[in-house]
Design an enzyme around this catalytic site. Structure first.
Site, PDB file in Angstrom:
ATOM      1  N   CYS A 114     -18.311  -2.528   0.537  1.00 13.62           N
ATOM      2  CA  CYS A 114     -18.316  -1.278   1.309  1.00 13.62           C
ATOM      3  C   CYS A 114     -19.241  -0.222   0.694  1.00 13.62           C
ATOM      4  CB  CYS A 114     -16.905  -0.729   1.452  1.00 13.62           C
ATOM      5  SG  CYS A 114     -15.861  -1.853   2.394  1.00 13.62           S
ATOM      6  N   HIS A 259     -17.988   6.219   4.389  1.00 12.67           N
ATOM      7  CA  HIS A 259     -17.771   4.837   4.806  1.00 12.67           C
ATOM      8  C   HIS A 259     -16.492   4.814   5.633  1.00 12.67           C
ATOM      9  CE1 HIS A 259     -16.638   0.737   4.872  1.00 12.67           C
ATOM     10  NE2 HIS A 259     -15.677   0.885   3.974  1.00 12.67           N
ATOM     11  N   ASN A 289     -13.629  -1.205  10.445  1.00 12.34           N
ATOM     12  CA  ASN A 289     -14.370  -1.097   9.179  1.00 12.34           C
ATOM     13  C   ASN A 289     -15.434  -2.204   9.175  1.00 12.34           C
ATOM     14  OD1 ASN A 289     -15.216  -1.496   6.511  1.00 12.34           O
ATOM     15  ND2 ASN A 289     -13.241  -0.922   5.638  1.00 12.34           N
TER      16      ASN A 289
HETATM   17  N1  COA Z   1       0.737  -5.212  12.047  1.00 13.15           N
HETATM   18  C1  COA Z   1       2.036  -4.952  11.880  1.00 13.15           C
HETATM   19  N2  COA Z   1       2.656  -4.954  10.695  1.00 13.15           N
HETATM   20  C2  COA Z   1       1.895  -5.222   9.616  1.00 13.15           C
HETATM   21  C3  COA Z   1       0.515  -5.506   9.708  1.00 13.15           C
HETATM   22  C4  COA Z   1      -0.062  -5.492  10.993  1.00 13.15           C
HETATM   23  N3  COA Z   1      -1.347  -5.742  11.196  1.00 13.15           N
HETATM   24  N4  COA Z   1       0.034  -5.724   8.472  1.00 13.15           N
HETATM   25  C5  COA Z   1       1.073  -5.578   7.621  1.00 13.15           C
HETATM   26  N5  COA Z   1       2.196  -5.289   8.312  1.00 13.15           N
HETATM   27  C6  COA Z   1       3.540  -5.067   7.814  1.00 13.15           C
HETATM   28  C7  COA Z   1       3.786  -5.680   6.453  1.00 13.15           C
HETATM   29  O1  COA Z   1       4.121  -7.032   6.556  1.00 13.15           O
HETATM   30  C8  COA Z   1       4.938  -4.839   5.947  1.00 13.15           C
HETATM   31  O2  COA Z   1       6.121  -5.322   6.506  1.00 13.15           O
HETATM   32  P1  COA Z   1       7.495  -5.321   5.640  1.00 13.15           P
HETATM   33  O3  COA Z   1       7.776  -3.882   5.365  1.00 13.15           O
HETATM   34  O4  COA Z   1       8.448  -5.967   6.565  1.00 13.15           O
HETATM   35  O5  COA Z   1       7.171  -6.107   4.407  1.00 13.15           O
HETATM   36  C9  COA Z   1       4.665  -3.467   6.555  1.00 13.15           C
HETATM   37  O6  COA Z   1       3.751  -3.672   7.639  1.00 13.15           O
HETATM   38  C10 COA Z   1       4.057  -2.514   5.560  1.00 13.15           C
HETATM   39  O7  COA Z   1       3.020  -3.212   4.890  1.00 13.15           O
HETATM   40  P2  COA Z   1       2.250  -2.557   3.737  1.00 13.15           P
HETATM   41  O8  COA Z   1       1.152  -3.469   3.289  1.00 13.15           O
HETATM   42  O9  COA Z   1       3.206  -2.025   2.718  1.00 13.15           O
HETATM   43  O10 COA Z   1       1.626  -1.336   4.563  1.00 13.15           O
HETATM   44  P3  COA Z   1       0.885  -0.096   4.091  1.00 13.15           P
HETATM   45  O11 COA Z   1       1.657   1.092   4.493  1.00 13.15           O
HETATM   46  O12 COA Z   1       0.401  -0.177   2.684  1.00 13.15           O
HETATM   47  O13 COA Z   1      -0.391  -0.177   5.047  1.00 13.15           O
HETATM   48  C11 COA Z   1      -2.688  -0.738   4.962  1.00 13.15           C
HETATM   49  C12 COA Z   1      -1.270  -1.258   4.934  1.00 13.15           C
HETATM   50  C13 COA Z   1      -3.615  -1.901   4.724  1.00 13.15           C
HETATM   51  C14 COA Z   1      -2.965  -0.134   6.341  1.00 13.15           C
HETATM   52  C15 COA Z   1      -2.818   0.376   3.874  1.00 13.15           C
HETATM   53  O14 COA Z   1      -2.380  -0.125   2.629  1.00 13.15           O
HETATM   54  C16 COA Z   1      -4.210   0.873   3.755  1.00 13.15           C
HETATM   55  O15 COA Z   1      -4.668   1.603   4.600  1.00 13.15           O
HETATM   56  N6  COA Z   1      -4.922   0.510   2.650  1.00 13.15           N
HETATM   57  C17 COA Z   1      -6.313   0.770   2.491  1.00 13.15           C
HETATM   58  C18 COA Z   1      -7.051  -0.363   3.149  1.00 13.15           C
HETATM   59  C19 COA Z   1      -8.524  -0.089   3.331  1.00 13.15           C
HETATM   60  O16 COA Z   1      -8.928   1.004   3.624  1.00 13.15           O
HETATM   61  N7  COA Z   1      -9.310  -1.130   3.159  1.00 13.15           N
HETATM   62  C20 COA Z   1     -10.716  -1.053   3.301  1.00 13.15           C
HETATM   63  C21 COA Z   1     -11.309  -0.692   2.003  1.00 13.15           C
HETATM   64  S1  COA Z   1     -12.999  -0.517   2.082  1.00 13.15           S
END
Ligand code: COA
Length: 332
Positions: A114, A259, A289
């Site tokens: 990224c 980004h 993204n």
């Molecule tokens: N749809 C529905 N539920 C989903 C899912 C999806 N696509 N992906 C994960 N979940 C679920 C998980 O299984 C989890 O369920 P559980 O509570 O029963 O275990 C729940 O949602 C929460 O998951 P978690 O990973 O703890 O969510 P989060 O609040 O951390 O959000 C992201 C996940 C990825 C959205 C968040 O961590 C984030 O924005 N991170 C930065 C990612 C990013 O910007 N990446 C690019 C970098 S360049």
């Protein structure tokens, strides 16, 4: 000492639009979950045989070249940023060179995920400052849709990423205080495995096995919470580093082009700098993204929409896998 400036911009995205509703038919997810956590409404998926990373990069480059008034013979060098090259080797720089008929000019591929586009822009800036090149084609292009698993198993990453390409022409000029004022690059490899795709890799005797495929080892993995926590720390740090290096303050910024990692990350950065919506570019709702392509796509759209004006102080900033983070300050 020479200086560099961006003189042409272009982008290309594949035709196929994939909405959150489309994804929710293929995996256990919902439009609400995706919008709330990421801000993404739809993304583009590439068409096999048509939209390879080099081909999309070429199309974006043709638009940028045309807008900069450049022909193939004018380009001195290609810097190509991608984490999803057409081939394991060679890189996409040489593929674009051949497709565009650029002649035997040097081509460099940048693998900074990224952060790739800003790293590539910085490479171009350094080569121009030394006088090695006068006109450089910089491209960021990605195909992500075929490395994600469109299934329940892959849902935490599959909903975030999309395909597309952006490009710019960077040219030498001799007017201090204009163009790319500075670039700032950082990395912390101790977080390398927190957002990574480790297979197939050269460290194993058998790079690919049936077991790996069955286990899902060929899919990328992301520690979402770790990525989020570091992104909201390093985006502001590296933006301020760029401003302070040029004796500017937060209030001097006319436009921030981050980004497009995640709308919540962008919102946190926007709040930190107390910037109105008019000063922050966000198009993640349309494309997801797109990794190294996200900044050149966002910059091109902002320019096309008349949001990039002569004399504006513009900051590009990125954070991503590596971890890497970077910024570029531009006086347009
Ligand atoms: N749809 C529905 N539920 C989903 C899912 C999806 N696509 N992906 C994960 N979940 C679920 C998980 O299984 C989890 O369920 P559980 O509570 O029963 O275990 C729940 O949602 C929460 O998951 P978690 O990973 O703890 O969510 P989060 O609040 O951390 O959000 C992201 C996940 C990825 C959205 C968040 O961590 C984030 O924005 N991170 C930065 C990612 C990013 O910007 N990446 C690019 C970098 S360049």
């Amino acid at each position: 000492m020479h200086h560099s400036k961006i003189t042409g911009l272009g982008f290309y995205v594949p035709e196929e639009v994939v909405t959150n509703a489309d994804l929710s038919r293929m995996m256990d997810t919902t439009d609400e979950w995706i919008i709330e956590r990421t801000g993404i409404k739809e993304r583009r998926f590439f068409k096999e045989g048509e939209d390879t990373v080099s081909e999309m990069g070429k199309r974006a480059a043709e638009i940028a070249m045309q807008r900069a008034g450049k022909k193939a013979a004018d380009i001195d060098m290609v810097v190509f940023a991608t984490l999803s090259p057409d081939y394991n080797f060679p890189g996409c720089g040489v593929l674009v060179q051949a497709k565009l008929g650029l002649g035997h000019i040097p081509c460099i591929d940048v693998r900074q995920q990224c952060g790739g586009f800003i790293y590539a822009l910085s490479v171009a800036d350094q080569f121009i400052k030394t006088g090695f090149a006068r006109t450089i084609l910089v491209i960021g292009s990605e195909v992500q849709s075929n490395v994600m698993e469109i299934s329940d198993r892959g849902r935490n990453m599959a909903v975030i990423f999309g395909d597309g390409a952006g490009a710019c022409i960077v040219e030498s000029h001799d007017e201090p205080g204009k163009g790319i004022l500075s670039t700032h690059l950082h990395a912390d490899g101790s977080f390398a495995t927190d957002l990574s795709l480790q297979h197939p890799g050269s460290r194993l005797k058998n790079r690919v096995t049936h077991e790996m495929i069955d286990n899902g080892d060929l899919l990328p993995t992301m520690n979402g919470k770790m990525v989020f926590a570091h992104a909201v720390k390093y985006f502001p740090e590296v933006i301020r580093e760029a401003l302070h290096a040029n004796n500017y303050e937060d209030k001097d910024l006319d436009l921030l082009i981050p980004h497009q990692a995640n709308a919540r990350i962008t919102a946190a950065v926007q709040k930190e700098f107390n910037l109105p919506d008019s000063k922050v570019v966000s198009n993640i709702h349309k494309y997801g993204n797109t990794t190294a392509a996200s900044i050149p796509i966002a910059l091109t759209e902002a320019w096309q929409d008349g949001r990039v004006k002569d004399g504006d102080l513009i900051c590009l900033a990125a954070f991503g896998s590596g971890f890497v983070w970077a910024s570029a300050l531009i006086r347009w």
